[in-house]
Scaffold this motif. Structure first.
Motif, PDB file in Angstrom:
ATOM      1  N   ALA A 131      -8.620  -5.068   6.521  1.00  0.00           N
ATOM      2  CA  ALA A 131      -8.696  -5.528   5.138  1.00  0.00           C
ATOM      3  C   ALA A 131     -10.144  -5.532   4.657  1.00  0.00           C
ATOM      4  CB  ALA A 131      -8.091  -6.926   5.020  1.00  0.00           C
ATOM      5  N   ARG A 162      -2.928 -10.924  -0.329  1.00  0.00           N
ATOM      6  CA  ARG A 162      -3.093  -9.604   0.302  1.00  0.00           C
ATOM      7  C   ARG A 162      -2.377  -8.523  -0.506  1.00  0.00           C
ATOM      8  NH1 ARG A 162      -2.056 -10.963   5.093  1.00  0.00           N
ATOM      9  NH2 ARG A 162       0.119 -10.376   5.349  1.00  0.00           N
ATOM     10  N   GLU A 205      -4.090  -5.353  -2.304  1.00  0.00           N
ATOM     11  CA  GLU A 205      -3.650  -4.013  -1.930  1.00  0.00           C
ATOM     12  C   GLU A 205      -3.158  -3.235  -3.144  1.00  0.00           C
ATOM     13  OE1 GLU A 205      -0.745  -4.840   1.042  1.00  0.00           O
ATOM     14  OE2 GLU A 205      -2.211  -5.302   2.606  1.00  0.00           O
TER      15      GLU A 205
END
Length: 402
Positions: free
Chosen positions: A90, A330, A334
């Protein structure tokens, strides 16, 4: 005593599985589906269990129990390692389709590194009995660090010594070029961030081995069992990553469980060291009469702690709240990163997950919302994802029905 041909056949089988994984799954960059990840994860676990049954049948009950105790411990530690892999990828914004190759590289590198550590550790143990004291202290300190990490409330950033050094030594381009290590920028051949990610994963694997290898030596000193339990725990780790990456944040008590297991094995090692003692300043170099922990007890404790840890984590309201918040953040990041997932269908699927998570976050009680850190920032990132999605939808020309 394990025959040479058994070693050769086992190593050849492991290499064959890694080659199969590369040529049939990883070579062509793609994002694995949940079904694909679940199928192959189950297959690799099945192979590891079948191998353990073979060890039990042909090597005897003691070897079989040592293998399963080692495999379960190493598998649990490898799941904890997935947290760090997730953070690293990440942090470096590795495109989803290329993450498989990074993970497979990490597994292969880890297998080579840990094999070296295994043979070094075995040589030390056979020569110096006091090494058991060192291994035991390493595990107890590692257990303490795991507990400390839980209370420090650290930010999830990929920032260890290996990565900081790699960033300074390796200069890379700003963008990925698929899974290539080199690319062309302004007519010059330069490194891509992919190499830096692999260095980060490989270096972190070395750090993981410092507690992983002493842990399994605390359960058995049979080199064949140590090697095979470690190797089979790593095989299938790539598939497991894609299978449970949405559940990793839910396992909020995993670190406590691993700390208990490592602390238990550390004490077991020190008791064994006292039993085998030849250190002059401890009991005048004579053996110390202590209770030693059997393999059966070790296996029962390890499985028991893991079951309690996982069940408690999955049933925990706090774990559910933190998992929702972290997964929503997340998925928002993304979605906003257009280079992360280039497949429009998978990108839309990611957005739909985000919508469901947002709805569930809003339905949390006040107490559960209190557990969510930086809720305002998370909701802002979700809002930006909505704006991006609405703008993208508006830019798509309407279809003309016939």
């Amino acid at each position: 005593m394990v025959h040479t041909w058994v070693w050769i056949a086992t190593v050849a089988g492991i290499v064959a599985l890694l080659l199969f994984d590369y040529f049939f799954h990883v070579r062509k960059a793609h994002t694995p589906t949940l079904k694909e990840s679940a199928t192959w994860s189950a297959l690799y676990v099945g192979i590891a269990l079948a191998f353990g049954v073979g060890v039990w049948i042909f090597g005897g009950m003691d070897m079989g129990q040592e293998y399963f105790a080692g495999y379960v411990t190493e598998k649990a530690l490898s799941v904890d390692n997935l947290f760090v892999f997730l953070i690293i990828m990440a942090s470096f914004k590795v495109p989803r389709a290329d993450q498989q190759k990074v993970l497979l590289f990490g597994i292969v590198f880890s297998l080579f590194a840990r094999t070296g550590f295994i043979f070094i550790g075995a040589a030390l143990i056979n020569t110096f009995a006091w090494v058991f004291y060192i291994f035991g202290l390493i595990l107890i300190l590692t257990a303490g660090n795991l507990l400390k990490k839980e209370h420090d409330d650290e930010d999830d950033e990929a920032d260890n010594f290996i990565i900081r050094v790699a960033r300074k030594l390796v200069r890379t381009s700003d963008k990925y070029d698929g899974d290539k290590l080199f690319t062309e920028v302004d007519g010059k051949r330069v490194l891509t961030p992919m190499l830096l990610v692999m260095i980060a994963i490989g270096g972190t694997d070395i750090l993981f081995a410092l507690d992983s290898i002493p842990a399994i030596f605390g359960l058995t000193q049979n080199i064949f069992i140590v090697f095979t339990a470690t190797a089979f725990s790593l095989l299938g780790l790539r598939q497991l990553f894609f299978l449970i990456d949405g559940l990793l944040d839910r396992l909020i008590y995993l670190s406590y469980g691993l700390a208990a297991i490592l602390g238990f094995i550390g004490v077991k090692l020190i008791l064994h060291a006292l039993h085998e003692n030849n250190v002059p300043f401890i009991n005048d170099g004579e053996h110390v009469t202590v209770v030693e922990v059997s393999t059966q007890v070790s296996l029962a404790v390890i499985i028991g702690v893991l079951v309690i840890t996982v069940v408690a984590s999955l049933l925990s309201p706090k774990g559910r709240a933190l998992s929702l918040a972290n997964n929503a953040r997340r998925h928002a990041r993304e979605y906003l990163d257009t280079d992360y997932e280039t497949d429009p269908e998978l990108r839309e699927e990611n957005y739909q997950k985000l919508l469901r998570e947002e709805e569930q976050i809003r339905a949390l009680s006040d107490k559960q919302r209190h557990w969510v850190r930086q809720e305002a920032e998370i909701m802002e990132e979700i809002r930006r994802a909505h704006t991006e999605h609405d703008g993208h939808a508006d830019s798509v020309p309407p279809t003309i029905e016939k």
